[in-house]
Design an enzyme around this catalytic site. Structure first.
Site, PDB file in Angstrom:
ATOM      1  N   GLU A 166      18.443 -56.405 -48.337  1.00 15.02           N
ATOM      2  CA  GLU A 166      18.743 -57.753 -48.576  1.00 15.02           C
ATOM      3  C   GLU A 166      18.340 -58.785 -47.713  1.00 15.02           C
ATOM      4  O   GLU A 166      18.331 -58.673 -46.553  1.00 15.02           O
ATOM      5  CB  GLU A 166      20.393 -57.927 -48.367  1.00 15.02           C
ATOM      6  CG  GLU A 166      21.028 -58.970 -49.086  1.00 15.02           C
ATOM      7  CD  GLU A 166      22.759 -58.938 -48.897  1.00 15.02           C
ATOM      8  OE1 GLU A 166      23.394 -59.881 -49.259  1.00 15.02           O
ATOM      9  OE2 GLU A 166      23.008 -58.009 -48.544  1.00 15.02           O
ATOM     10  N   ARG A 221      23.441 -42.970 -40.566  1.00 17.41           N
ATOM     11  CA  ARG A 221      22.736 -44.163 -40.203  1.00 17.41           C
ATOM     12  C   ARG A 221      22.091 -44.024 -38.730  1.00 17.41           C
ATOM     13  O   ARG A 221      22.526 -43.024 -38.125  1.00 17.41           O
ATOM     14  CB  ARG A 221      23.986 -45.303 -39.780  1.00 17.41           C
ATOM     15  CG  ARG A 221      24.358 -45.819 -41.363  1.00 17.41           C
ATOM     16  CD  ARG A 221      25.405 -47.035 -40.842  1.00 17.41           C
ATOM     17  NE  ARG A 221      24.737 -48.112 -39.981  1.00 17.41           N
ATOM     18  CZ  ARG A 221      25.331 -49.243 -40.007  1.00 17.41           C
ATOM     19  NH1 ARG A 221      26.235 -49.575 -40.660  1.00 17.41           N
ATOM     20  NH2 ARG A 221      24.548 -50.195 -39.080  1.00 17.41           N
ATOM     21  N   LYS A 244      24.247 -56.618 -38.951  1.00 15.32           N
ATOM     22  CA  LYS A 244      23.631 -58.043 -39.297  1.00 15.32           C
ATOM     23  C   LYS A 244      24.579 -59.162 -38.887  1.00 15.32           C
ATOM     24  O   LYS A 244      23.909 -60.240 -38.441  1.00 15.32           O
ATOM     25  CB  LYS A 244      23.337 -58.143 -40.501  1.00 15.32           C
ATOM     26  CG  LYS A 244      21.970 -57.424 -41.192  1.00 15.32           C
ATOM     27  CD  LYS A 244      21.647 -57.980 -42.568  1.00 15.32           C
ATOM     28  CE  LYS A 244      20.415 -57.457 -43.112  1.00 15.32           C
ATOM     29  NZ  LYS A 244      19.856 -57.414 -44.287  1.00 15.32           N
TER      30      LYS A 244
END
Length: 794
Positions: A278, A498, A508
């Protein structure tokens, strides 16, 4: 530790249940810390009807079933449990074979005879058979065993026996191997019990050590090729997952043979993956793992990987981030097959949303975000869920034309509000945002959600393997539900753990706060785990990819990788590629009293430890004059046996130059502060001191050495997992950045350019920073020389 969705009493009941099946207390308590494993193990115990307890051997096998059973074959789990409880499957090897068979079978009919043959049901391996296999292995490896004695890799011997007799009792195999070792070698000697002698850390020896390790401990196939775990595109007709509904039959998501054939005709049978960031921030090291998985699989299989910008939120995307992502992907060594944007498919996504409404699988809703949250928590349907299809079609058209105000309507998918999976609670497909889009312009005032767009674009781009991190696992049901509802091709979905690293934050939101509130110096601050920050620090893309490959592509949830493991790979790379040079961070002046003030002697210093003497490019010139500088920390007023630095009356060797002996110390007014040292050098090099120091000298009388700025970076946070802390900003390390404004360097560093990397001898690895100017070079410390990870074992 109590899970998020459990009360204390519930946790105690689970603990009691796990102890009854023979789990040790530590394993049982660790299991409670993982809600998913707790839920699976509880279900397995009930399915196996052993809530009152069972043999420990059976219990351990049940634990394996709970943690490793393939999700595409859940329909066969009760059958497998009957085999385990009845001891028809009684060893880990049998269970492993059974799980592999069921994974391949998925939800198809179970062929019992083939299943029993595949996992050794009814096969009894006699003691004579095991002894014969062990004897054979020892005969084949006798020379190696006699050489290595009790340092022989017993696990490797065990593996050889297992290949010959896969269903042999492992306890008996271990006993026979131990007995055979004793018969061949006799009692352990003192030499057998000694730890291997640590060799001096020199490059030649290091390479030799590596060769020995490679010969004696061969990596597994998956270590050599971590992508072996993924199926081929031709296998994508098997059941991907099973979705359970409260009011209709189980949905076994899979492609029909016809759909798969059409897909393969378009792709030519190639692997197609996508890296879908993104564009709302800078990429971090977690994205490096995603790139390795997505681009790496495509490269290994000779396929293609899209770089797809997931740009469904026009308010968050910026061109700065888009440009950064494309540039960083290239720096990491990956080349996209094609660069696309989710917004490229806005028209197709809109048309498919209309079709979803027509099929009765979506509706226009007028609930506020707060009401939606409340209704989901209570598992209540929206008042507008059952409105007529035609009405939703008209309202959705009004949304598209901007007739309805922002926040007054959404398009929601009609999934299952009574599901056990909250990601099936009628997720939002479209919302109104009266904001121009950075890529699509001002054509749209409705934008698709991630949950709606992601899977459809995967299908439209004919992605064969849709790979993502484990937090998206609960979204798998929604992913396949939507593709099934629209009758679209379904990619193979697989989730991996992850990448979490100690002493930093990776979200983020937290990274954005550190940057915008000026806790750090921008997105490329060398203390951050952003890829831009790591690059500026001097870390290479090669070492990052090596680190990611080393940790593997696993589904191990909540794993925290120690920072020193990353640093190990950085050192390994820089040790091979960074030339050596000399810099003094905290200079202490040493006047050589027996060398004329105007004399300068030039010597050859090695850029590499094993530099060939006939290769001039492997050396640089270093001046030795009557004024040299050493580190303040390399001098003491009081000497000791274990100290190898300089002290009054003591000699040391200046690397690549001469031995010097301290003859006088000039102190400050406080009679403690050392201002200057007087020393004599040994021009004939007869003195053989133990201590060797790095140093820098004046290249001409009265001219200071090259002045540089050095920035010493350390861990950004004090705690290993600062993200868990309420006051995570209070955990910032005040010593994470130390600036030395006037360090001294050898003259040859004057020509260094931004990005150049060096090993400052005895200090660490450093890189030239972008803040450098013609007046002064700035160096960032990439990593120190010490290697705690390598010492502890890789």
């Amino acid at each position: 530790m109590v899970g998020k969705n459990e009360s204390g009493s519930g946790s105690e009941k689970h603990l009691d249940l796990f102890l009854k099946i023979g789990l040790d207390e530590k394993t049982a308590k660790n299991t409670l810390a993982n809600n998913k494993v707790t839920s699976n193990l509880t279900a397995v115990i009930h399915e196996a009807a052993v809530t009152d307890g069972c043999d420990r051997t059976v219990g351990n096998l049940l634990y394996t079933v709970a943690t490793k059973f393939p999700s595409n074959a859940l329909v066969h789990r009760p059958t497998l449990l009957k085999y385990v409880v009845s001891l028809k499957i009684k060893t880990p090897a049998q269970l492993e074979a059974a799980l592999s068979f069921l994974d391949a079978t998925a939800s198809d009919n179970l062929k019992v005879n083939d299943f029993e043959a595949a996992c050794g049901v009814g096969v009894e391996v006699s003691m004579e058979d095991i002894e014969s296999a062990v004897n054979e292995i020892f005969e084949e490896n006798e020379a190696v065993i006699l050489e290595q004695r009790y340092r022989t890799n017993v696990g490797e011997l065990f593996g050889y026996v297992r290949k010959k007799q896969p269903w042999a009792d492992p306890k008996i195999v271990k006993q026979l191997i131990d007995a055979k070792l004793y018969a061949l070698l006799g009692e352990r000697t003192a030499a057998d019990n000694e730890k291997p002698v640590k060799r001096k850390k020199e490059k030649a020896v290091k390479a030799e050590d590596k060769a020995i390790v490679e010969e004696t401990a061969k990596p597994s196939e998956e270590e050599i090729n971590p992508f072996l775990i993924f199926p081929s595109p031709e296998e994508n007709f098997k059941v991907h997952t099973e979705i359970y509904f409260s009011d209709r039959p189980v949905l076994r998501a899979c492609n029909s043979k016809e759909v798969l054939e059409r897909h393969l005709k378009v792709t030519g049978g190639k692997v197609f993956t996508r890296f879908p960031p993104e564009p709302n921030g800078y990429l971090h090291i977690g994205h490096a793992k995603a790139m390795f998985v997505d681009f790496g699989l495509a490269k290994e299989r000779g396929g293609c990987c899209y770089l797809r910008y997931d740009d469904t939120n026009p308010e968050a995307e910026k061109k700065e981030y888009i440009d950064h992502i494309e540039e960083i992907v290239s720096w990491m060594g990956w080349e996209p097959f094609k660069i696309t944007y989710t917004s490229d498919y806005f028209q197709e996504l809109y048309e498919l949303a209309v079709e979803l409404i027509r099929r009765g699988h979506a509706y226009v809703d007028h609930q506020t975000p707060e009401e939606i949250k409340e209704y989901r928590e209570k598992k209540m349907n929206s008042p507008w869920r059952d409105r007529p299809i035609e009405e939703s079609l008209n309202l959705f058209d009004d949304m598209k034309r901007g007739v309805i105000e922002e926040g007054k309507a959404t398009l929601r998918m009609k999934q299952d509000m009574q599901s056990d999976n909250f990601n099936m609670y009628d997720l939002i497909a479209y919302r109104i945002k009266c904001t121009p889009h950075p890529h699509a312009g001002d054509k749209w005032c409705i934008y698709p959600s991630y949950d709606y767009a992601h899977c459809i674009v995967d299908s439209l781009e004919n992605i064969t393997h849709s790979l993502c991190t484990l937090e998206f696992e609960t979204r798998r049901a929604s992913y396949y539900w939507l593709l099934d509802a629209l009758g679209l091709y379904q990619p193979y979905v697989w989730e991996y753990s992850r990448l979490n690293i100690t002493n930093t934050v990776m979200s983020k939101r937290k990274l954005n706060r550190l940057v915008t509130q000026k806790w750090v110096d921008g997105w490329d601050d060398p203390r951050l785990m952003t890829l831009a920050g790591l690059r500026r620090r001097g870390v290479t893309a090669t070492s990052i990819n090596s680190f990611v490959r080393g940790i593997g592509i696993t589904r191990s949830d909540s794993s925290m990788i120690r920072l020193d493991r990353l640093e190990y790979h950085i050192r390994e790379e820089l040790n091979r590629t960074a030339p050596r040079t000399m810099v003094v961070l905290n200079p202490l002046k040493v006047v050589i009293t027996n060398l004329e003030a105007c004399s300068v002697i030039y010597g050859d210093a090695k850029k590499w430890p094993d530099a060939p003497t006939d290769d001039a490019s492997s050396f640089y010139k270093v001046p030795f004059s009557s004024v040299v500088y050493i580190e303040h920390s390399d001098f003491r007023l009081k000497d000791s046996k274990d100290y190898y630095g300089l002290a009054p009356g003591k000699s040391v060797l200046l690397r690549y130059a001469f031995p010097i002996k301290c003859t006088e110390v000039i102190l400050g007014d406080d009679k403690e502060t050392v201002l200057e040292i007087r020393a004599e050098y040994d021009p004939l090099k007869k003195t053989k001191p133990k201590g060797v120091l790095h140093w820098v000298a004046e290249s001409a009388p009265g001219v200071d050495p090259l002045k540089i700025e050095v920035r010493l970076f350390d861990k950004l946070f004090i705690s290993e997992n600062p993200a868990e802390l309420d006051d995570w900003l209070g955990d910032l390390n005040p010593e994470s950045k130390v600036v030395i404004s006037e360090a001294f360097a050898v003259p040859s560093l004057r020509d260094a350019t931004v990005g150049d990397r060096f090993q400052f001898e005895r200090l660490g690895y450093f890189a030239v920073d972008k803040d450098s100017s013609p007046e002064k070079l700035v160096f960032n410390r990439t990593v120190t020389l010490r290697d705690t990870y390598g010492k502890a074992g890789k």
